[in-house]
Design an enzyme around this catalytic site. Structure first.
Site, PDB file in Angstrom:
ATOM      1  N   TYR A   1      -2.769  -1.233  10.151  1.00 29.52           N
ATOM      2  CA  TYR A   1      -2.852  -1.814   8.425  1.00 29.52           C
ATOM      3  C   TYR A   1      -1.588  -1.755   8.326  1.00 29.52           C
ATOM      4  O   TYR A   1      -1.297  -2.232   7.182  1.00 29.52           O
ATOM      5  CB  TYR A   1      -4.208  -1.284   7.339  1.00 29.52           C
TER       6      TYR A   1
ATOM      7  N   SER B   1       0.917  -1.355   0.148  1.00 32.76           N
ATOM      8  CA  SER B   1      -0.105  -0.036   0.144  1.00 32.76           C
ATOM      9  C   SER B   1       0.634   1.259   0.094  1.00 32.76           C
ATOM     10  O   SER B   1       2.218   0.936   0.709  1.00 32.76           O
ATOM     11  CB  SER B   1      -0.879  -0.267   1.253  1.00 32.76           C
TER      12      SER B   1
ATOM     13  N   LYS C   1       1.771  -2.903   6.337  1.00 36.89           N
ATOM     14  CA  LYS C   1       2.440  -3.121   5.462  1.00 36.89           C
ATOM     15  C   LYS C   1       4.009  -2.491   5.115  1.00 36.89           C
ATOM     16  O   LYS C   1       4.475  -3.040   3.929  1.00 36.89           O
ATOM     17  CB  LYS C   1       1.006  -2.205   4.154  1.00 36.89           C
TER      18      LYS C   1
HETATM   19  P1  NAP Z   1     -10.851  -6.998  -1.773  1.00 38.07           P
HETATM   20  O1  NAP Z   1     -11.491  -6.588  -2.930  1.00 38.07           O
HETATM   21  O2  NAP Z   1     -11.776  -6.502  -0.168  1.00 38.07           O
HETATM   22  O3  NAP Z   1      -9.817  -8.207  -2.395  1.00 38.07           O
HETATM   23  C1  NAP Z   1      -9.755  -8.868  -0.552  1.00 38.07           C
HETATM   24  C2  NAP Z   1      -8.870 -10.142  -0.973  1.00 38.07           C
HETATM   25  O4  NAP Z   1      -8.041 -11.164   0.232  1.00 38.07           O
HETATM   26  C3  NAP Z   1      -9.830 -10.892  -0.941  1.00 38.07           C
HETATM   27  O5  NAP Z   1      -9.988 -11.731  -2.516  1.00 38.07           O
HETATM   28  C4  NAP Z   1     -10.456 -11.589   0.361  1.00 38.07           C
HETATM   29  O6  NAP Z   1     -11.229 -12.956  -0.092  1.00 38.07           O
HETATM   30  C5  NAP Z   1      -8.846 -12.032   0.513  1.00 38.07           C
HETATM   31  N1  NAP Z   1      -8.371 -12.469   2.191  1.00 38.07           N
HETATM   32  C6  NAP Z   1      -8.877 -11.243   3.019  1.00 38.07           C
HETATM   33  N2  NAP Z   1      -8.614 -11.808   4.007  1.00 38.07           N
HETATM   34  C7  NAP Z   1      -7.765 -12.978   3.828  1.00 38.07           C
HETATM   35  C8  NAP Z   1      -7.072 -14.281   4.018  1.00 38.07           C
HETATM   36  N3  NAP Z   1      -7.154 -14.699   5.272  1.00 38.07           N
HETATM   37  N4  NAP Z   1      -6.482 -15.230   3.491  1.00 38.07           N
HETATM   38  C9  NAP Z   1      -6.745 -15.460   1.811  1.00 38.07           C
HETATM   39  N5  NAP Z   1      -7.530 -14.243   1.365  1.00 38.07           N
HETATM   40  C10 NAP Z   1      -7.294 -13.318   1.619  1.00 38.07           C
HETATM   41  O7  NAP Z   1      -9.995  -5.842  -1.875  1.00 38.07           O
HETATM   42  P2  NAP Z   1      -8.415  -5.509  -2.685  1.00 38.07           P
HETATM   43  O8  NAP Z   1      -8.688  -3.871  -3.170  1.00 38.07           O
HETATM   44  O9  NAP Z   1      -8.483  -5.967  -3.843  1.00 38.07           O
HETATM   45  O10 NAP Z   1      -7.327  -5.750  -2.014  1.00 38.07           O
HETATM   46  C11 NAP Z   1      -6.642  -6.336  -2.354  1.00 38.07           C
HETATM   47  C12 NAP Z   1      -4.510  -5.820  -1.957  1.00 38.07           C
HETATM   48  O11 NAP Z   1      -4.952  -4.605  -2.198  1.00 38.07           O
HETATM   49  C13 NAP Z   1      -5.103  -5.906  -0.343  1.00 38.07           C
HETATM   50  O12 NAP Z   1      -4.253  -6.486   0.155  1.00 38.07           O
HETATM   51  C14 NAP Z   1      -5.287  -4.940   0.286  1.00 38.07           C
HETATM   52  O13 NAP Z   1      -4.856  -4.442   1.299  1.00 38.07           O
HETATM   53  C15 NAP Z   1      -4.056  -4.053  -1.033  1.00 38.07           C
HETATM   54  N6  NAP Z   1      -4.826  -2.307  -1.086  1.00 38.07           N
HETATM   55  C16 NAP Z   1      -5.882  -2.090  -1.871  1.00 38.07           C
HETATM   56  C17 NAP Z   1      -6.423  -0.628  -1.689  1.00 38.07           C
HETATM   57  C18 NAP Z   1      -7.930  -0.638  -2.066  1.00 38.07           C
HETATM   58  O14 NAP Z   1      -7.423   0.849  -2.041  1.00 38.07           O
HETATM   59  N7  NAP Z   1      -8.452  -1.188  -2.967  1.00 38.07           N
HETATM   60  C19 NAP Z   1      -5.372  -0.024  -1.498  1.00 38.07           C
HETATM   61  C20 NAP Z   1      -4.117  -0.240  -1.250  1.00 38.07           C
HETATM   62  C21 NAP Z   1      -3.191  -1.472  -1.105  1.00 38.07           C
HETATM   63  P3  NAP Z   1     -11.911 -14.063   0.648  1.00 38.07           P
HETATM   64  O15 NAP Z   1     -12.129 -13.403   1.568  1.00 38.07           O
HETATM   65  O16 NAP Z   1     -12.161 -14.786   0.821  1.00 38.07           O
HETATM   66  O17 NAP Z   1     -10.978 -14.777   1.553  1.00 38.07           O
END
Ligand code: NAP
Length: 278
Positions: free
Chosen positions: A150, A137, A154
């Protein structure tokens, strides 16, 4: 001809959002896939589009991450690309943080990333090398307020990615982190943001958080899952064959300015007296 023709790729956190789009993008470029997360119904729906196999894996359990690496080795005999896009939200301030909460967030966002790097890194090292990609992040590059659990985790993973790049380099395993700032996915689907499919959330433009990012981002737009997936594709492919140990912001340049504030107002800092001298 695709950029990943014949490559064997594991994408964890693929049941939603950035991970889902990365898996689709890799499949478009010819990769064979194993997609993983906890929600198997979502993974099966993804596999119908991309081909490959779905494996249930909770990244907070090292045994399940080991089993994921074993499943990939059994299927292919090697792993060329491994992406960890698993994530949960972890808002809050250090002054309020409870140990149980911190442990719950860190189980996924800190320990889980170590487990994944170790299991995938070792498998790649033993089978000819590969590319490991941690989705971290940009809130762990700039210093946020109100995102302590968080962003602290990260930031640890950003640093650990560099250590892993050092360790695994001689085995031709590249390790990089992809660091988005704000991407409209399910993770951000609270008030005023409505999920429209597995990867997208519709945002009301006048939301303070959206306006804040627009104001503080040089490109003056919100980063998309497609833009994250394209950077993951670059890091996975031979286009980045000499790149390892980097944290790459995917944020429209937001890291050049500052994170917008969307929590309670910052505590005022009173003018402080200089330290007394004798
Ligand atoms: P998302 O749509 O909520 O996806 C999160 C994913 O993580 C889901 O596939 C979820 O699948 C999986 N997950 C959660 N807990 C888990 C566990 N214990 N074991 C295995 N899988 C798990 O969110 P996203 O935005 O795509 O996030 C993806 C990555 O990008 C994350 O690391 C997040 O921190 C990072 N990120 C996101 C943003 C943003 O603004 N969206 C910004 C910076 C970084 P299940 O629930 O099916 O397990």
């Amino acid at each position: 001809m695709g950029l990943l023709d014949g490559r064997k790729a594991v994408v964890l956190g693929a049941s939603s959002g950035i991970g889902w789009r990365i898996a689709e993008r890799f499949a478009e470029e010819g990769a064979d896939l194993i997609v993983a997360a906890r929600r198997e119904d979502k993974l099966e729906a993804l596999v119908e589009k991309t081909g490959g196999a779905a494996v249930r894996c909770d990244v907070s359990d090292d045994g399940q991450v080991e089993a994921l690496a074993d499943a990939a080795l059994e299927r292919w005999g090697r792993i060329d690309v491994a992406v960890n896009s698993a994530g949960v939200n972890g808002p809050g301030r250090i002054s309020d943080i409870e140990p149980e909460y911190l442990q719950e967030i860190a189980a996924v966002l800190f320990f889980g990333f170590y487990y994944f790097m170790r299991r995938m890194g070792n498998a790649m090292a033993e089978t000819g090398g590969g590319s490991l990609i941690n989705v971290t992040s940009a809130t762990a590059i700039m210093v946020p307020e109100g995102n302590a659990a968080y962003s602290g985790c990260k930031a640890g993973v950003n640093f650990a990615s560099k250590m892993a790049a050092l360790e695994y380099g001689p085995d031709q395993v590249r390790v990089n982190a992809l660091a988005p700032s704000f991407v409209p996915t399910a993770m951000n689907a609270y008030g005023g943001m409505t999920p429209t499919d597995e990867t997208h959330v519709q945002m009301e433009e006048d939301l303070p958080i959206v306006q804040g990012f627009l104001d503080e981002t040089p490109l003056a737009r919100i980063t998309t899952v497609d833009e994250c997936a394209d950077v993951a594709l670059f890091l996975a492919s031979d286009l980045s064959s000499s790149i390892t140990g980097h944290v790459i912001p995917v944020d429209g340049g937001n890291n050049l300015l500052r994170l917008p504030r969307w929590g309670p107002p910052r505590r005022r800092r009173e003018a402080a007296a200089p330290p007394a001298t004798d």
